[in-house]
Structures are given as C-alpha cells and as structure tokens.
Design a protein around this motif. Sequence first.
Motif, PDB file in Angstrom:
ATOM      1  N   ASP A 127      22.192  53.679  -8.680  1.00  0.00           N
ATOM      2  CA  ASP A 127      22.409  54.655  -9.748  1.00  0.00           C
ATOM      3  C   ASP A 127      23.546  55.637  -9.458  1.00  0.00           C
ATOM      4  N   TYR A 128      23.597  56.182  -8.261  1.00  0.00           N
ATOM      5  CA  TYR A 128      24.592  57.221  -7.975  1.00  0.00           C
ATOM      6  C   TYR A 128      26.016  56.687  -7.916  1.00  0.00           C
ATOM      7  N   LEU A 129      26.171  55.371  -7.862  1.00  0.00           N
ATOM      8  CA  LEU A 129      27.505  54.756  -7.880  1.00  0.00           C
ATOM      9  C   LEU A 129      27.807  54.030  -9.188  1.00  0.00           C
ATOM     10  N   SER A 130      26.826  53.940 -10.082  1.00  0.00           N
ATOM     11  CA  SER A 130      26.968  53.173 -11.332  1.00  0.00           C
ATOM     12  C   SER A 130      27.335  51.720 -11.042  1.00  0.00           C
ATOM     13  N   VAL A 131      26.605  51.124 -10.098  1.00  0.00           N
ATOM     14  CA  VAL A 131      26.865  49.758  -9.643  1.00  0.00           C
ATOM     15  C   VAL A 131      25.581  48.938  -9.715  1.00  0.00           C
ATOM     16  N   VAL A 132      25.717  47.697 -10.128  1.00  0.00           N
ATOM     17  CA  VAL A 132      24.633  46.722 -10.031  1.00  0.00           C
ATOM     18  C   VAL A 132      25.115  45.619  -9.111  1.00  0.00           C
ATOM     19  N   LYS A 133      24.287  45.278  -8.129  1.00  0.00           N
ATOM     20  CA  LYS A 133      24.570  44.174  -7.216  1.00  0.00           C
ATOM     21  C   LYS A 133      23.588  43.055  -7.545  1.00  0.00           C
ATOM     22  N   ILE A 134      24.103  41.865  -7.687  1.00  0.00           N
ATOM     23  CA  ILE A 134      23.270  40.703  -7.980  1.00  0.00           C
ATOM     24  C   ILE A 134      23.534  39.670  -6.892  1.00  0.00           C
ATOM     25  N   SER A 135      22.472  39.204  -6.247  1.00  0.00           N
ATOM     26  CA  SER A 135      22.613  38.205  -5.189  1.00  0.00           C
ATOM     27  C   SER A 135      21.850  36.943  -5.572  1.00  0.00           C
ATOM     28  N   TYR A 136      22.402  35.812  -5.192  1.00  0.00           N
ATOM     29  CA  TYR A 136      21.755  34.526  -5.451  1.00  0.00           C
ATOM     30  C   TYR A 136      22.102  33.576  -4.305  1.00  0.00           C
TER      31      TYR A 136
END
Length: 102
Positions: A64-73
């Motif tokens: 939230d504090y970076l406005s980032v979503v990380k998606i791993s697969y």
Amino acid sequence: MVKLHEVCRQVRSKNAGPFWVTVDLFFDGPENYARYRDAFGLSADVVAKAFGADPALVKRFAVDYLSVVKISYPRKAPQGGAVERDMHSGQQYVRLLDTELS
C-alpha cells in the motif's frame, strides 16, 4: 475499459529464484492503486491463464505505501533449461499490459 498499462507508471517482471517469476505493477498514484489493486483483471485466475500457471499457486502482494502490486507465479520449467527463451523473465510482463481492469 481501463487497461493495466494506462494506470501504471512501470510494469516489470523478473526471476524470483529459479522456479518463480514476479511481476511488479507500479501504479501511477495512490488513487489508481486503490481503485484497481483488487481488480478482476489482476486476479489469480486471469494471471494464471496468461502465463499457463495453476491459479492456486499464484501469489499476490499489495504494498500500500508504495502503490505497488507484486504477483508471483511458478515457472513452467526451472530457469536455465536447454530451450530457455527468457532466462531472467524480463519480458514476461508484456502479456499483462493490455489486461482490462474494470
């Protein structure tokens, strides 16, 4: 419909070890991050379909504090195989750029 590349200032992918790939979505501000971070277009099912992965193994992390979503697969095959086409997974993010979010 809003597409991912329209609300992110940067999208990148990279290895997360020899068996996983991570895609980082840097939204262009907290407003778009809050609006789209949980969008269906970024769900495990959609991401798994784009990369041929099992949806049950797709992981999402919202920062939230970076406005980032990380998606791993998980990768289909370990890094460095004989027929490897993207050793560092640096080009995998392209499959998500035109994903519709709303």
